[in-house]
Write a protein that holds these residues in place. Structure first.
Motif, PDB file in Angstrom:
ATOM      1  N   ALA A  64       0.852  -1.194   0.000  1.00 13.15           N
ATOM      2  CA  ALA A  64       0.000   0.000   0.000  1.00 13.15           C
ATOM      3  C   ALA A  64       0.886   1.242   0.000  1.00 13.15           C
ATOM      4  CB  ALA A  64      -0.890  -0.004   1.231  1.00 13.15           C
ATOM      5  N   GLU A  65       0.595   2.175  -0.907  1.00 18.64           N
ATOM      6  CA  GLU A  65       1.357   3.428  -0.945  1.00 18.64           C
ATOM      7  C   GLU A  65       0.409   4.612  -0.947  1.00 18.64           C
ATOM      8  OE1 GLU A  65       4.253   3.564  -4.084  1.00 18.64           O
ATOM      9  OE2 GLU A  65       5.224   1.695  -3.429  1.00 18.64           O
ATOM     10  N   LEU A  66       0.869   5.711  -0.381  1.00 21.99           N
ATOM     11  CA  LEU A  66       0.052   6.932  -0.377  1.00 21.99           C
ATOM     12  C   LEU A  66       0.250   7.668  -1.695  1.00 21.99           C
ATOM     13  CD1 LEU A  66       0.792   8.107   3.262  1.00 21.99           C
ATOM     14  CD2 LEU A  66      -1.388   7.243   2.400  1.00 21.99           C
ATOM     15  N   ALA A  67      -0.839   8.216  -2.225  1.00 24.03           N
ATOM     16  CA  ALA A  67      -0.754   8.933  -3.503  1.00 24.03           C
ATOM     17  C   ALA A  67      -1.839   9.998  -3.553  1.00 24.03           C
ATOM     18  CB  ALA A  67      -0.934   7.951  -4.652  1.00 24.03           C
ATOM     19  N   ASN A  68      -1.813  10.781  -4.638  1.00 21.97           N
ATOM     20  CA  ASN A  68      -2.889  11.738  -4.854  1.00 21.97           C
ATOM     21  C   ASN A  68      -3.983  11.060  -5.658  1.00 21.97           C
ATOM     22  OD1 ASN A  68      -1.223  13.646  -3.687  1.00 21.97           O
ATOM     23  ND2 ASN A  68      -0.346  14.266  -5.643  1.00 21.97           N
ATOM     24  N   PRO A  69      -5.251  11.275  -5.282  1.00 19.87           N
ATOM     25  CA  PRO A  69      -6.328  10.692  -6.096  1.00 19.87           C
ATOM     26  C   PRO A  69      -6.303  11.298  -7.496  1.00 19.87           C
ATOM     27  CG  PRO A  69      -7.183  11.596  -4.030  1.00 19.87           C
ATOM     28  CD  PRO A  69      -5.763  12.049  -4.152  1.00 19.87           C
ATOM     29  N   THR A  70      -6.918  10.607  -8.450  1.00 19.87           N
ATOM     30  CA  THR A  70      -6.961  11.156  -9.800  1.00 19.87           C
ATOM     31  C   THR A  70      -7.983  12.290  -9.840  1.00 19.87           C
ATOM     32  OG1 THR A  70      -8.693   9.593 -10.420  1.00 19.87           O
ATOM     33  CG2 THR A  70      -6.426   8.908 -10.847  1.00 19.87           C
ATOM     34  N   VAL A  71      -7.851  13.152 -10.821  1.00 18.94           N
ATOM     35  CA  VAL A  71      -8.761  14.292 -10.966  1.00 18.94           C
ATOM     36  C   VAL A  71     -10.194  13.789 -11.225  1.00 18.94           C
ATOM     37  CG1 VAL A  71      -9.220  16.407 -12.283  1.00 18.94           C
ATOM     38  CG2 VAL A  71      -6.866  15.688 -11.856  1.00 18.94           C
ATOM     39  N   GLU A  72     -10.303  12.692 -11.995  1.00 23.09           N
ATOM     40  CA  GLU A  72     -11.634  12.153 -12.335  1.00 23.09           C
ATOM     41  C   GLU A  72     -12.321  11.544 -11.115  1.00 23.09           C
ATOM     42  OE1 GLU A  72      -8.750  12.497 -14.939  1.00 23.09           O
ATOM     43  OE2 GLU A  72      -8.777  10.427 -14.221  1.00 23.09           O
ATOM     44  N   ALA A  73     -11.540  11.007 -10.182  1.00 20.14           N
ATOM     45  CA  ALA A  73     -12.137  10.346  -9.010  1.00 20.14           C
ATOM     46  C   ALA A  73     -11.464  10.840  -7.735  1.00 20.14           C
ATOM     47  CB  ALA A  73     -11.985   8.830  -9.152  1.00 20.14           C
ATOM     48  N   PRO A  74     -11.755  12.085  -7.352  1.00 19.34           N
ATOM     49  CA  PRO A  74     -11.057  12.678  -6.208  1.00 19.34           C
ATOM     50  C   PRO A  74     -11.342  11.982  -4.879  1.00 19.34           C
ATOM     51  CG  PRO A  74     -12.855  14.101  -6.944  1.00 19.34           C
ATOM     52  CD  PRO A  74     -12.721  13.026  -7.959  1.00 19.34           C
ATOM     53  N   GLY A  75     -12.474  11.253  -4.810  1.00 20.55           N
ATOM     54  CA  GLY A  75     -12.835  10.602  -3.552  1.00 20.55           C
ATOM     55  C   GLY A  75     -12.528   9.118  -3.514  1.00 20.55           C
ATOM     56  N   LYS A  76     -11.655   8.669  -4.419  1.00 19.95           N
ATOM     57  CA  LYS A  76     -11.363   7.227  -4.482  1.00 19.95           C
ATOM     58  C   LYS A  76      -9.870   6.945  -4.489  1.00 19.95           C
ATOM     59  CE  LYS A  76     -15.480   6.030  -7.159  1.00 19.95           C
ATOM     60  NZ  LYS A  76     -15.992   5.391  -8.367  1.00 19.95           N
ATOM     61  N   GLY A  77      -9.515   5.794  -3.940  1.00 18.31           N
ATOM     62  CA  GLY A  77      -8.150   5.297  -4.099  1.00 18.31           C
ATOM     63  C   GLY A  77      -8.157   4.348  -5.286  1.00 18.31           C
ATOM     64  N   TYR A  78      -7.076   3.625  -5.496  1.00 19.85           N
ATOM     65  CA  TYR A  78      -7.119   2.662  -6.598  1.00 19.85           C
ATOM     66  C   TYR A  78      -6.291   1.409  -6.339  1.00 19.85           C
ATOM     67  CZ  TYR A  78      -3.759   6.340  -8.147  1.00 19.85           C
ATOM     68  OH  TYR A  78      -2.797   7.308  -8.203  1.00 19.85           O
ATOM     69  N   ILE A  79      -6.608   0.391  -7.132  1.00 21.22           N
ATOM     70  CA  ILE A  79      -5.974  -0.917  -6.987  1.00 21.22           C
ATOM     71  C   ILE A  79      -5.284  -1.247  -8.310  1.00 21.22           C
ATOM     72  CG2 ILE A  79      -6.388  -3.354  -6.463  1.00 21.22           C
ATOM     73  CD1 ILE A  79      -9.027  -2.509  -5.171  1.00 21.22           C
ATOM     74  N   LEU A 124     -10.654   3.659   0.180  1.00 26.73           N
ATOM     75  CA  LEU A 124      -9.201   3.863   0.129  1.00 26.73           C
ATOM     76  C   LEU A 124      -8.832   5.343   0.116  1.00 26.73           C
ATOM     77  CD1 LEU A 124      -8.292   1.124  -2.529  1.00 26.73           C
ATOM     78  CD2 LEU A 124      -8.076   0.957  -0.047  1.00 26.73           C
ATOM     79  N   CYS A 125      -9.856   6.197   0.146  1.00 25.51           N
ATOM     80  CA  CYS A 125      -9.587   7.639   0.145  1.00 25.51           C
ATOM     81  C   CYS A 125      -9.373   8.113   1.579  1.00 25.51           C
ATOM     82  CB  CYS A 125     -10.768   8.379  -0.491  1.00 25.51           C
ATOM     83  SG  CYS A 125     -10.469  10.154  -0.574  1.00 25.51           S
ATOM     84  N   ILE A 126      -8.339   8.903   1.815  1.00 20.58           N
ATOM     85  CA  ILE A 126      -8.048   9.396   3.158  1.00 20.58           C
ATOM     86  C   ILE A 126      -8.496  10.851   3.282  1.00 20.58           C
ATOM     87  CG2 ILE A 126      -6.210   9.855   4.850  1.00 20.58           C
ATOM     88  CD1 ILE A 126      -4.641   7.602   3.191  1.00 20.58           C
ATOM     89  N   ASP A 127      -8.136  11.668   2.306  1.00 20.81           N
ATOM     90  CA  ASP A 127      -8.511  13.082   2.311  1.00 20.81           C
ATOM     91  C   ASP A 127      -8.926  13.437   0.885  1.00 20.81           C
ATOM     92  OD1 ASP A 127      -8.874  15.730   2.783  1.00 20.81           O
ATOM     93  OD2 ASP A 127      -6.822  16.163   3.464  1.00 20.81           O
ATOM     94  N   ARG A 128     -10.203  13.689   0.691  1.00 20.63           N
ATOM     95  CA  ARG A 128     -10.767  13.870  -0.643  1.00 20.63           C
ATOM     96  C   ARG A 128      -9.944  14.848  -1.491  1.00 20.63           C
ATOM     97  NH1 ARG A 128     -15.457  13.020  -3.550  1.00 20.63           N
ATOM     98  NH2 ARG A 128     -15.768  14.641  -5.106  1.00 20.63           N
ATOM     99  N   GLY A 129      -9.570  14.397  -2.684  1.00 20.32           N
ATOM    100  CA  GLY A 129      -8.830  15.245  -3.615  1.00 20.32           C
ATOM    101  C   GLY A 129      -7.361  15.408  -3.278  1.00 20.32           C
ATOM    102  N   LYS A 130      -6.963  14.943  -2.085  1.00 21.49           N
ATOM    103  CA  LYS A 130      -5.573  15.181  -1.663  1.00 21.49           C
ATOM    104  C   LYS A 130      -4.771  13.910  -1.419  1.00 21.49           C
ATOM    105  CE  LYS A 130      -6.609  19.629   0.475  1.00 21.49           C
ATOM    106  NZ  LYS A 130      -7.154  20.154   1.714  1.00 21.49           N
TER     107      LYS A 130
END
Length: 277
Positions: A64-79, A124-130
């Motif tokens: 698991a790594e921390l990253a910025n969410p994509t612009v299209e899905a600011p409230g989601k993490g990814y797999i 998987l989202c920690i801070d929306r958009g960030k």
């Protein structure tokens, strides 16, 4: 004599067994090879599992790594799944960049993750958009003897159920993430997709959980993925001869039974891991 016949006429050799409703390794047509599972064996990963399906062996490690969410899905993490079929698992694979089969397998696993709602990526989202988690799921085949897709799905599901993510808070003053490795929590697994793979012989005979030899002789291959509510998540059929609706229905009901068996196995192994701790 049998060995010579097998080498000279592999298809006829297999047909001679199929006529008797069995296979060269002694299994019935609808019988899976023995499936064994080991969970949490890679201590450096956030979650891991090793699956053996007969001789086919797949290990899955999740980082698991921390990253910025994509612009299209600011409230989601990814797999991000990646299937590796290295030369060490079979002489059919060559060193170098991933071949066609490995790429197709990675894409298939990505499709299963998406179609089955295995995990809500919002979780998987920690801070929306960030800030969000990215789960890198590396699946490596250590021994290839057919039906790598089923083994990959089991390894992925078991490894995700074993994954513990550290607690992350965002410092209000500096806006930097602070990771607490002492406090960890598991993932919310929503669904338990499990695959059942089949080979078709002579356009009509169905066998389940093919070995690599059976795969090479078959006229078509098919993987059916269902979840615990018998929902059909994915049907993957790369070319080959067509199947009747009746045969497909047979595959789906066999897959549903397999799903129950595998979910029981995963729960049993997870319980024994918990008890051991």
């Amino acid at each position: 004599m049998a060995a010579g016949f097998k080498t000279a006429e592999p298809l006829e050799y297999h047909r001679s067994f199929l006529k008797e409703n069995c296979r060269p390794d002694g299994r019935e047509l609808s019988e899976f090879r023995t499936t064994t599972l080991n969970i949490g064996s890679i201590s450096t990963a956030d979650g891991s599992a090793l699956v053996k399906l007969g001789n086919t062996t797949v290990i899955c490690g999740i980082k698991a790594e921390l990253a910025n969410p994509t612009v299209e899905a600011p409230g989601k993490g990814y797999i991000v799944p990646n299937v590796d079929l290295p030369p060490l698992c079979s002489s059919r694979f060559r060193p170098g960049p991933p071949g066609e089969q490995a790429q197709a397998a990675s894409q298939f696993i990505a499709d299963v993750i998406e179609s089955s709602d295995l995990i809500q990526t919002e979780d998987l989202c920690i801070d929306r958009g960030k800030l969000c988690w990215v789960l890198y799921c590396d699946l490596m085949c250590l021994d290839y003897d057919g039906n790598v897709l089923d083994a990959c799905i089991i390894a992925l599901l078991a490894a995700l159920k074993n994954t513990q993510l550290p607690e992350v808070t965002v410092n209000a003053e500096t806006s930097t993430p602070e990771v607490n490795l002492e406090k960890r929590r598991g993932l919310q697994i929503q669904r338990h997709p499990v695959g059942a793979s089949f080979c078709v012989f002579d356009d009509s005979i169905l066998i389940v959980d093919p070995t690599s030899e059976e795969e090479s002789l078959a006229t078509a291959q098919l993987t059916v993925v269902t979840d615990e509510e018998d929902r059909l998540c994915t049907v993957h059929k790369p070319g080959g001869t067509s199947l009747s609706g009746e045969k497909l229905q047979e595959c789906i009901s066999r897959a549903a039974t397999r799903q129950k068996e595998i979910q029981k196995l995963i729960d049993k192994v997870l319980l024994s891991v918990k008890t051991a701790q």
